[in-house]
Design a protein around this motif. Structure first.
Motif, PDB file in Angstrom:
ATOM      1  N   LEU A 150       0.838  -1.187   0.000  1.00  0.00           N
ATOM      2  CA  LEU A 150       0.000   0.000   0.000  1.00  0.00           C
ATOM      3  C   LEU A 150       0.880   1.247   0.000  1.00  0.00           C
ATOM      4  CD1 LEU A 150      -2.658  -1.123   2.636  1.00  0.00           C
ATOM      5  CD2 LEU A 150      -2.823  -1.247   0.153  1.00  0.00           C
ATOM      6  N   PRO A 151       0.384   2.373  -0.470  1.00  0.00           N
ATOM      7  CA  PRO A 151       1.189   3.602  -0.484  1.00  0.00           C
ATOM      8  C   PRO A 151       1.734   3.925   0.903  1.00  0.00           C
ATOM      9  CG  PRO A 151      -0.809   3.913  -1.764  1.00  0.00           C
ATOM     10  CD  PRO A 151      -0.947   2.592  -1.085  1.00  0.00           C
ATOM     11  N   GLY A 152       3.020   4.220   0.953  1.00  0.00           N
ATOM     12  CA  GLY A 152       3.655   4.575   2.216  1.00  0.00           C
ATOM     13  C   GLY A 152       4.321   3.421   2.915  1.00  0.00           C
ATOM     14  N   PHE A 153       4.308   2.210   2.318  1.00  0.00           N
ATOM     15  CA  PHE A 153       4.930   1.043   2.945  1.00  0.00           C
ATOM     16  C   PHE A 153       5.834   0.357   1.930  1.00  0.00           C
ATOM     17  CE2 PHE A 153       1.005   1.853   5.165  1.00  0.00           C
ATOM     18  CZ  PHE A 153       1.376   1.784   6.492  1.00  0.00           C
ATOM     19  N   SER A 154       6.921  -0.209   2.415  1.00  0.00           N
ATOM     20  CA  SER A 154       7.888  -0.844   1.523  1.00  0.00           C
ATOM     21  C   SER A 154       8.574  -1.989   2.245  1.00  0.00           C
ATOM     22  CB  SER A 154       8.913   0.179   1.031  1.00  0.00           C
ATOM     23  OG  SER A 154       9.615   0.736   2.135  1.00  0.00           O
ATOM     24  N   SER A 155       9.549  -2.579   1.582  1.00  0.00           N
ATOM     25  CA  SER A 155      10.256  -3.736   2.126  1.00  0.00           C
ATOM     26  C   SER A 155      11.065  -3.334   3.356  1.00  0.00           C
ATOM     27  CB  SER A 155      11.182  -4.321   1.061  1.00  0.00           C
ATOM     28  OG  SER A 155      11.891  -5.418   1.566  1.00  0.00           O
ATOM     29  N   SER A 156      11.057  -4.201   4.378  1.00  0.00           N
ATOM     30  CA  SER A 156      11.696  -3.860   5.647  1.00  0.00           C
ATOM     31  C   SER A 156      12.834  -4.818   5.964  1.00  0.00           C
ATOM     32  CB  SER A 156      10.670  -3.902   6.785  1.00  0.00           C
ATOM     33  OG  SER A 156      10.435  -5.238   7.202  1.00  0.00           O
ATOM     34  N   GLY A 157      13.505  -4.494   7.061  1.00  0.00           N
ATOM     35  CA  GLY A 157      14.523  -5.376   7.604  1.00  0.00           C
ATOM     36  C   GLY A 157      14.001  -6.197   8.757  1.00  0.00           C
ATOM     37  N   GLY A 158      12.706  -6.129   9.020  1.00  0.00           N
ATOM     38  CA  GLY A 158      12.095  -6.944  10.060  1.00  0.00           C
ATOM     39  C   GLY A 158      11.804  -6.199  11.339  1.00  0.00           C
ATOM     40  N   ASN A 159      12.197  -4.913  11.416  1.00  0.00           N
ATOM     41  CA  ASN A 159      11.957  -4.175  12.650  1.00  0.00           C
ATOM     42  C   ASN A 159      11.045  -2.978  12.460  1.00  0.00           C
ATOM     43  OD1 ASN A 159      13.581  -2.460  11.234  1.00  0.00           O
ATOM     44  ND2 ASN A 159      15.335  -2.607  12.623  1.00  0.00           N
ATOM     45  N   GLY A 160      10.459  -2.818  11.268  1.00  0.00           N
ATOM     46  CA  GLY A 160       9.470  -1.777  11.041  1.00  0.00           C
ATOM     47  C   GLY A 160      10.022  -0.421  10.700  1.00  0.00           C
ATOM     48  N   SER A 161      11.306  -0.159  10.968  1.00  0.00           N
ATOM     49  CA  SER A 161      11.839   1.184  10.746  1.00  0.00           C
ATOM     50  C   SER A 161      12.948   1.232   9.704  1.00  0.00           C
ATOM     51  CB  SER A 161      12.365   1.763  12.072  1.00  0.00           C
ATOM     52  OG  SER A 161      13.382   0.921  12.605  1.00  0.00           O
ATOM     53  N   THR A 162      13.627   0.138   9.485  1.00  0.00           N
ATOM     54  CA  THR A 162      14.735   0.137   8.532  1.00  0.00           C
ATOM     55  C   THR A 162      14.334  -0.622   7.277  1.00  0.00           C
ATOM     56  OG1 THR A 162      15.684  -1.879   9.468  1.00  0.00           O
ATOM     57  CG2 THR A 162      16.429   0.220  10.386  1.00  0.00           C
ATOM     58  N   SER A 163      14.911  -0.210   6.161  1.00  0.00           N
ATOM     59  CA  SER A 163      14.646  -0.912   4.912  1.00  0.00           C
ATOM     60  C   SER A 163      15.447  -2.205   4.871  1.00  0.00           C
ATOM     61  CB  SER A 163      15.014  -0.014   3.721  1.00  0.00           C
ATOM     62  OG  SER A 163      16.398   0.305   3.770  1.00  0.00           O
ATOM     63  N   GLY A 164      14.976  -3.147   4.079  1.00  0.00           N
ATOM     64  CA  GLY A 164      15.657  -4.432   3.985  1.00  0.00           C
ATOM     65  C   GLY A 164      15.171  -5.214   2.792  1.00  0.00           C
ATOM     66  N   LEU A 165      15.527  -6.495   2.759  1.00  0.00           N
ATOM     67  CA  LEU A 165      15.223  -7.345   1.610  1.00  0.00           C
ATOM     68  C   LEU A 165      14.084  -8.319   1.877  1.00  0.00           C
ATOM     69  CD1 LEU A 165      18.878  -8.192   0.483  1.00  0.00           C
ATOM     70  CD2 LEU A 165      17.341  -6.484  -0.482  1.00  0.00           C
ATOM     71  N   ARG A 166      13.272  -8.055   2.926  1.00  0.00           N
ATOM     72  CA  ARG A 166      12.208  -9.016   3.238  1.00  0.00           C
ATOM     73  C   ARG A 166      11.068  -8.980   2.211  1.00  0.00           C
ATOM     74  NH1 ARG A 166      12.191 -11.149   8.490  1.00  0.00           N
ATOM     75  NH2 ARG A 166       9.967 -11.598   8.220  1.00  0.00           N
ATOM     76  N   ARG A 167      10.916  -7.872   1.477  1.00  0.00           N
ATOM     77  CA  ARG A 167       9.838  -7.719   0.484  1.00  0.00           C
ATOM     78  C   ARG A 167       8.468  -7.844   1.141  1.00  0.00           C
ATOM     79  NH1 ARG A 167       9.514 -11.871  -2.819  1.00  0.00           N
ATOM     80  NH2 ARG A 167      10.600 -13.257  -1.377  1.00  0.00           N
TER      81      ARG A 167
END
Length: 590
Positions: free
Chosen positions: A556-573
């Motif tokens: 959804l708009p405003g959300f993207s792939s994370s690192g698993g902790n909600g605040s950092t980006s990562g490759l979890r998709r």
């Protein structure tokens, strides 16, 4: 009533004719849908016809039902009289079965074969007959349709002997013709031998007793295999159905009597059509992304909600030892999908980036009843609070290596003097773990340590302790960063397991009587859950839609792939990172 059917109600003073007419309305006794043919119903109320019910003592109404063949169900009576004042005395209703039907109920009366070929005559009987050679109208045997009582009729069976038989049906010997059905029922002048050489002829009845594996009037047909149970069968006793099958092809196929092989219905397979096919796409079982397994094998693949293998037995290979409800043990099959959820081992590829080997995220596996759907990454909802799982490993033995197991995979041996980096690297080699953070206790809490000494994986002070502040547990802190939710405990074992000297074994056995662990203390280091994982493991983190064809989340708009902790980006998709700027860093989103 009969066979659970209820006719129109009859008055208490009904005549013999009224009772007979009501019974004939039952499909099982002669109604328009009667599968047994027209049954004869005779009602006798004795010398004085005084009605169905009477106050006369010993008043009996006899109902005689002459069925076409087979044993009919017993008659029952339903009382619709409610005499609350006792004006008429006691009302007695009873029914008895005076004799069981013993006529056979065989296909084409055992004097013909059922036409299973294509065309309009499919499902009709081809009756046995043979013309005496050199004549056109003299038959050695000839059977035609009957009325169900041995007379000529229009039932379409072969129950009428149009000519008294002079010998047993003739058939062609084995291997002489592929068309084994045609000979005894052809009606042509032809050669053959009694019972096709595959049975014994009874000169008293001129019928064949076929050898095992053959059937038909002249034993001309090969029998097809029977399954361990019939798919659809009548109940035989209380809570007992699907018993040992007496149906060829398990009742879900047609027997090719020329070859003795089953031609199964579309949804069934096996030599006896005794296995339910697994669903799939493009003609591939489980869509080519899983294994088709019977129920007993699926039971061995069972897992707990935390991803721990939890196999169990579903019956035994000896079906006679299984309870009746396990008839489907080997017959019902289902799909066991490849990498069926995110608790399976990591199966994604590795990439070499700038000279460094980087683990890519898990490649989404397959799910669904036919393994045709890709599952999408799962993650924690960034708008809710949650904690990572933390477990503490307390190893106090400085002389033995130990291993750690997580979700069925065991690590390489860990040296008791291993550093934090070595400990962490060994855990992350497991394909059931993505990323963990390993932290040793600070040196100031270790009374056996000197300041500035190197921390190690094991220490005599690790494990449970008691001090003035109460009790606690000291050890290596393992925080799971990629596995979310409440996780199963790590399983620690010494490698190899040490052998206790006799005196130590006696002391440990004695300590168990006082509440200690006993010999179990030698099994391995202790593991304690320090922080229960409370982060969600939701599809697309609950902030996106799953594309089940590609296995990608559409965030959804405003959300993207994370690192698993909600605040950092990562490759979890996983759509688990919230962007304050409202950006969606996901190329899948349209």
């Amino acid at each position: 009533t009969c066979e659970g059917e209820v006719p129109p109600p009859v008055p208490h003073d009904a005549s013999e004719a009224q009772v007979a007419n009501a019974l004939k309305q039952l499909p099982s006794l002669g109604g328009p849908l009667n599968p047994y043919g027209n049954a004869s119903v005779h009602v006798d109320m004795g010398s004085r016809e005084i009605g169905l019910c009477s106050q006369h003592a010993n008043h009996v109404t006899n109902v005689t039902v002459s069925g076409a063949y087979g044993n009919l169900g017993p008659l029952g009576l339903v009382n619709s009289l409610f005499d609350l004042r006792g004006l008429y005395g006691q009302v007695n209703l009873s029914a008895t079965d005076e004799g069981r039907g013993s006529k056979e109920n065989t296909e084409c009366n055992s004097h013909g074969v059922c036409n299973q070929g294509p065309g309009k005559r499919r499902g009709s009987c081809v009756c046995s007959q043979l013309v005496v050679e050199g004549t056109n109208s003299i038959f050695k045997y000839r059977y035609t349709s009957s009325d169900g009582y041995g007379n000529k009729g229009r039932r379409g069976d072969c129950g009428h002997s149009a000519e008294p038989p002079l010998e047993c049906p003739l058939g062609r010997p084995q291997g002489s013709s592929p068309d084994l059905r045609a000979s005894p029922a052809s009606g042509l002048k032809g050669s053959g031998i009694p019972c096709s050489g595959r049975g014994e002829c009874s000169n008293a009845t001129f019928t064949c007793a076929c050898h095992h594996g053959y059937s038909g009037p002249a034993c001309e047909s090969r029998s097809c295999p029977m399954g361990k149970a019939a798919w659809f069968d009548e109940a035989t006793t209380l809570n007992r159905a699907h018993g040992p099958s007496t149906l060829e092809c398990s009742g879900r196929g047609i027997c090719d009597a020329h070859k003795g092989e089953c031609v199964c219905d579309d949804l069934f397979e096996g030599a006896a059509c005794d296995r339910l096919k697994c669903p799939g796409s493009n003609g591939d079982p489980c869509s080519g992304h899983g294994r088709c397994l019977p129920l007993w094998r699926l039971a061995l693949e069972a897992q707990t909600e935390q991803g721990i293998a939890s196999p169990f037995e579903y019956g035994t290979s000896d079906r006679f030892l299984n309870p009746p409800n396990l008839w489907d043990r080997e017959m019902v099959q289902g799909c066991h999908c490849d990498s069926r959820n995110d608790m399976q081992p990591y199966s994604g590829p590795k990439a070499l980036i700038s000279g460094v080997i980087v683990d890519n995220p898990k490649a989404g596996g397959y799910s669904g009843y036919d393994c045709s759907r890709r599952w999408c990454p799962r993650g924690d909802d960034p708008l809710t609070a949650g904690l990572h799982e933390v477990q503490t490993v307390g190893c106090s033995n400085m002389t033995a290596n130990f291993t750690l197991e997580f979700r069925g995979q065991r690590s390489l041996p860990i040296n008791p003097r291993a550093t934090e980096e070595e400990f962490e690297a060994i855990l992350q080699e497991l394909t059931t773990i993505g990323d963990v953070q390993v932290t040793y206790p600070s040196e100031d809490v270790l009374p056996s340590r000197q300041k500035n000494s190197n921390m190690t994986a094991c220490d005599p002070s690790y494990g449970p302790f008691r001090n003035e502040n109460g009790t606690g547990f000291l050890g290596v802190r393992v925080e799971f960063l990629t596995e979310l939710g409440d996780l199963p405990d790590l399983v620690a074992l010494f490698d190899p397991p040490p052998q206790a000297p006799p005196r130590l074994a006696e002391r440990l056995a004695s300590s168990k009587k006082r509440g200690g662990k006993g010999l179990e203390a030698l099994a391995g280091p202790l593991v304690l859950e320090a922080v229960k994982g409370t982060k969600e493991s939701s599809e697309c983190s609950g902030r996106g839609l799953c594309d089940y064809e590609s296995g990608e989340c559409k965030c959804l708009p405003g959300f993207s792939s994370s690192g698993g902790n909600g605040s950092t980006s990562g490759l979890r998709r996983d759509c688990g990172r919230r962007s304050e700027d409202g950006f969606t860093l996901n190329p899948v989103y349209p």
